[in-house]
Design a protein around this motif. Structure first.
Motif, mmCIF file in Angstrom:
data_model
loop_
_atom_site.group_PDB
_atom_site.id
_atom_site.type_symbol
_atom_site.label_atom_id
_atom_site.label_comp_id
_atom_site.label_asym_id
_atom_site.label_seq_id
_atom_site.Cartn_x
_atom_site.Cartn_y
_atom_site.Cartn_z
ATOM 1 N N ARG A 1 0.835 -1.202 0.000
ATOM 2 C CA ARG A 1 0.000 0.000 0.000
ATOM 3 C C ARG A 1 0.867 1.249 0.000
ATOM 4 N NH1 ARG A 1 -3.173 3.535 3.436
ATOM 5 N NH2 ARG A 1 -1.916 2.979 5.242
ATOM 6 N N ALA A 2 1.929 1.241 0.805
ATOM 7 C CA ALA A 2 2.840 2.390 0.850
ATOM 8 C C ALA A 2 3.512 2.603 -0.507
ATOM 9 C CB ALA A 2 3.897 2.180 1.934
ATOM 10 N N PHE A 3 3.959 1.521 -1.116
ATOM 11 C CA PHE A 3 4.584 1.602 -2.438
ATOM 12 C C PHE A 3 3.621 2.225 -3.446
ATOM 13 C CE2 PHE A 3 5.145 -0.123 -6.679
ATOM 14 C CZ PHE A 3 6.488 0.126 -6.934
ATOM 15 N N CYS A 4 2.382 1.753 -3.440
ATOM 16 C CA CYS A 4 1.394 2.249 -4.403
ATOM 17 C C CYS A 4 1.048 3.710 -4.156
ATOM 18 C CB CYS A 4 0.135 1.392 -4.364
ATOM 19 S SG CYS A 4 0.394 -0.271 -5.003
ATOM 20 N N LYS A 5 0.906 4.085 -2.894
ATOM 21 C CA LYS A 5 0.624 5.489 -2.583
ATOM 22 C C LYS A 5 1.741 6.379 -3.116
ATOM 23 C CE LYS A 5 -0.664 6.517 1.640
ATOM 24 N NZ LYS A 5 -0.810 6.493 3.114
ATOM 25 N N LEU A 6 2.986 5.966 -2.882
ATOM 26 C CA LEU A 6 4.128 6.776 -3.286
ATOM 27 C C LEU A 6 4.299 6.807 -4.804
ATOM 28 C CD1 LEU A 6 6.547 8.485 -2.395
ATOM 29 C CD2 LEU A 6 7.856 6.362 -2.177
ATOM 30 N N ARG B 1 9.416 15.405 -0.559
ATOM 31 C CA ARG B 1 10.281 15.089 -1.699
ATOM 32 C C ARG B 1 11.771 15.047 -1.364
ATOM 33 N NH1 ARG B 1 9.608 17.440 -7.815
ATOM 34 N NH2 ARG B 1 10.495 15.608 -8.788
ATOM 35 N N PRO B 2 12.270 15.934 -0.499
ATOM 36 C CA PRO B 2 13.714 15.887 -0.187
ATOM 37 C C PRO B 2 14.156 14.663 0.620
ATOM 38 C CG PRO B 2 12.773 18.034 0.399
ATOM 39 C CD PRO B 2 11.638 17.128 0.083
ATOM 40 N N LEU B 3 13.216 13.923 1.190
ATOM 41 C CA LEU B 3 13.571 12.789 2.044
ATOM 42 C C LEU B 3 14.088 11.610 1.224
ATOM 43 C CD1 LEU B 3 10.466 12.861 4.413
ATOM 44 C CD2 LEU B 3 12.742 13.846 4.827
ATOM 45 N N GLU B 4 14.826 10.727 1.900
ATOM 46 C CA GLU B 4 15.299 9.503 1.262
ATOM 47 C C GLU B 4 14.117 8.588 0.973
ATOM 48 O OE1 GLU B 4 18.487 7.577 3.323
ATOM 49 O OE2 GLU B 4 19.509 9.472 3.716
ATOM 50 N N TYR B 5 14.280 7.745 -0.038
ATOM 51 C CA TYR B 5 13.214 6.866 -0.500
ATOM 52 C C TYR B 5 12.627 6.017 0.623
ATOM 53 C CZ TYR B 5 10.812 3.259 -3.195
ATOM 54 O OH TYR B 5 9.864 2.395 -3.697
ATOM 55 N N GLU B 6 13.472 5.394 1.433
ATOM 56 C CA GLU B 6 12.994 4.526 2.505
ATOM 57 C C GLU B 6 12.144 5.303 3.502
ATOM 58 O OE1 GLU B 6 16.142 4.403 1.294
ATOM 59 O OE2 GLU B 6 15.869 2.465 0.295
ATOM 60 N N MET B 7 12.518 6.557 3.775
ATOM 61 C CA MET B 7 11.751 7.395 4.690
ATOM 62 C C MET B 7 10.385 7.734 4.091
ATOM 63 S SD MET B 7 11.555 8.738 7.627
ATOM 64 C CE MET B 7 13.215 8.595 8.224
ATOM 65 N N LYS B 8 10.348 7.979 2.790
ATOM 66 C CA LYS B 8 9.067 8.256 2.125
ATOM 67 C C LYS B 8 8.132 7.058 2.256
ATOM 68 C CE LYS B 8 11.114 11.249 -1.371
ATOM 69 N NZ LYS B 8 11.416 11.397 -2.798
ATOM 70 N N LEU B 9 8.669 5.867 2.057
ATOM 71 C CA LEU B 9 7.845 4.660 2.201
ATOM 72 C C LEU B 9 7.315 4.523 3.623
ATOM 73 C CD1 LEU B 9 9.749 1.986 0.083
ATOM 74 C CD2 LEU B 9 7.528 3.029 -0.424
ATOM 75 N N MET C 1 4.364 6.742 4.312
ATOM 76 C CA MET C 1 3.119 6.308 3.680
ATOM 77 C C MET C 1 2.405 5.227 4.488
ATOM 78 S SD MET C 1 2.891 8.142 0.983
ATOM 79 C CE MET C 1 4.057 9.448 0.645
ATOM 80 N N GLN C 2 3.107 4.614 5.424
ATOM 81 C CA GLN C 2 2.559 3.493 6.190
ATOM 82 C C GLN C 2 2.023 3.947 7.554
ATOM 83 O OE1 GLN C 2 5.102 -0.096 6.286
ATOM 84 N NE2 GLN C 2 6.406 0.981 4.830
ATOM 85 N N VAL C 3 1.177 3.106 8.118
ATOM 86 C CA VAL C 3 0.741 3.273 9.502
ATOM 87 C C VAL C 3 1.971 3.135 10.379
ATOM 88 C CG1 VAL C 3 -0.647 2.163 11.309
ATOM 89 C CG2 VAL C 3 -1.566 2.406 8.988
ATOM 90 N N PHE D 1 0.735 9.018 5.760
ATOM 91 C CA PHE D 1 0.640 10.287 5.026
ATOM 92 C C PHE D 1 -0.561 10.244 4.082
ATOM 93 C CE2 PHE D 1 1.843 13.153 1.555
ATOM 94 C CZ PHE D 1 2.250 14.275 2.255
ATOM 95 N N PRO D 2 -1.440 11.238 4.151
ATOM 96 C CA PRO D 2 -2.662 11.177 3.337
ATOM 97 C C PRO D 2 -2.385 11.314 1.842
ATOM 98 C CG PRO D 2 -2.527 13.285 4.458
ATOM 99 C CD PRO D 2 -1.370 12.453 4.951
ATOM 100 N N VAL D 3 -2.838 10.332 1.094
ATOM 101 C CA VAL D 3 -2.728 10.363 -0.368
ATOM 102 C C VAL D 3 -4.078 9.967 -0.956
ATOM 103 C CG1 VAL D 3 -1.562 9.434 -2.420
ATOM 104 C CG2 VAL D 3 -0.240 9.912 -0.355
ATOM 105 N N THR D 4 -4.416 8.689 -0.895
ATOM 106 C CA THR D 4 -5.642 8.235 -1.546
ATOM 107 C C THR D 4 -6.893 8.818 -0.887
ATOM 108 O OG1 THR D 4 -5.686 6.189 -0.252
ATOM 109 C CG2 THR D 4 -4.616 6.110 -2.414
ATOM 110 N N ARG D 5 -6.825 9.124 0.402
ATOM 111 C CA ARG D 5 -8.012 9.687 1.059
ATOM 112 C C ARG D 5 -8.306 11.103 0.580
ATOM 113 N NH1 ARG D 5 -5.032 10.175 6.763
ATOM 114 N NH2 ARG D 5 -4.255 8.257 5.929
ATOM 115 N N LEU D 6 -7.352 11.724 -0.094
ATOM 116 C CA LEU D 6 -7.554 13.061 -0.644
ATOM 117 C C LEU D 6 -8.125 13.032 -2.059
ATOM 118 C CD1 LEU D 6 -4.140 14.637 0.451
ATOM 119 C CD2 LEU D 6 -6.341 14.754 1.655
ATOM 120 N N MET D 7 -8.199 11.845 -2.640
ATOM 121 C CA MET D 7 -8.586 11.726 -4.052
ATOM 122 C C MET D 7 -10.083 11.826 -4.277
ATOM 123 S SD MET D 7 -6.109 8.695 -5.393
ATOM 124 C CE MET D 7 -4.380 9.022 -5.656
#
Length: 148
Positions: free
Chosen positions: A63-68, A91-99, A102-104, A108-114
């Motif tokens: 889910r985190a991968f898909c959100k990102l 955006r400035p964060l490292e990839y692993e931190m972004k993932l 996105m997780q519980v 980070f709100p993504v799909t709930r904003l759609m």
């Protein structure tokens, strides 16, 4: 903050009654489109669970991968305010931190904003990605997935 999705005349009357009941001052805003639907949410959850059964990650990691990878680009393209905030903070964060964001528990709100059409595009992208990897996902009701 009160948010009402106006999908029919009954919803419109409920919103008008709410506005009439409020005493100024207050702030109101309207946006085009309805928020994602419950059917869309259930389909996304089902697919993440199916991916977990067939892959090497948990449903939450998928889910985190898909959100990102799918959700963030959709929102960045469609909403200037989201793009500005995301680009400044995440955006400035490292990839692993972004993932991780996105997780519980942060989630980070993504799909709930759609909106419904944005979530439809997101689901299309998710379906293409996982089936392209050879995973079997429940065939969606393509006509019904945008219903509320």
């Amino acid at each position: 903050m009160t948010q009402i999705a106006v999908r029919d005349e009954s919803d419109r009357r409920r919103l008008m009654a709410l506005i009439q009941s409020r005493k100024p001052p207050f702030t109101a805003s309207l946006s085009k489109g309805a928020p994602r639907s419950l059917k869309q949410n259930r389909l996304q959850r089902l697919w993440m669970n199916e991916a977990e059964e067939q892959g090497d990650q948990s449903a939450e990691e998928y889910r985190a991968f898909c959100k990102l990878h799918f959700g963030v680009p959709i929102l960045r393209a469609a909403h200037e305010d989201f793009r500005e905030q995301y680009d400044r903070v995440v955006r400035p964060l490292e990839y692993e931190m972004k993932l991780l964001l996105m997780q519980v528990p942060i989630d980070f709100p993504v799909t709930r904003l759609m909106t419904v059409p944005e979530k439809r595009q997101y689901l299309d992208d998710v379906y293409q990605h996982f089936t392209g990897l050879g995973m079997g996902l429940t065939e969606p009701d393509w006509a019904g997935r945008e219903l509320a």
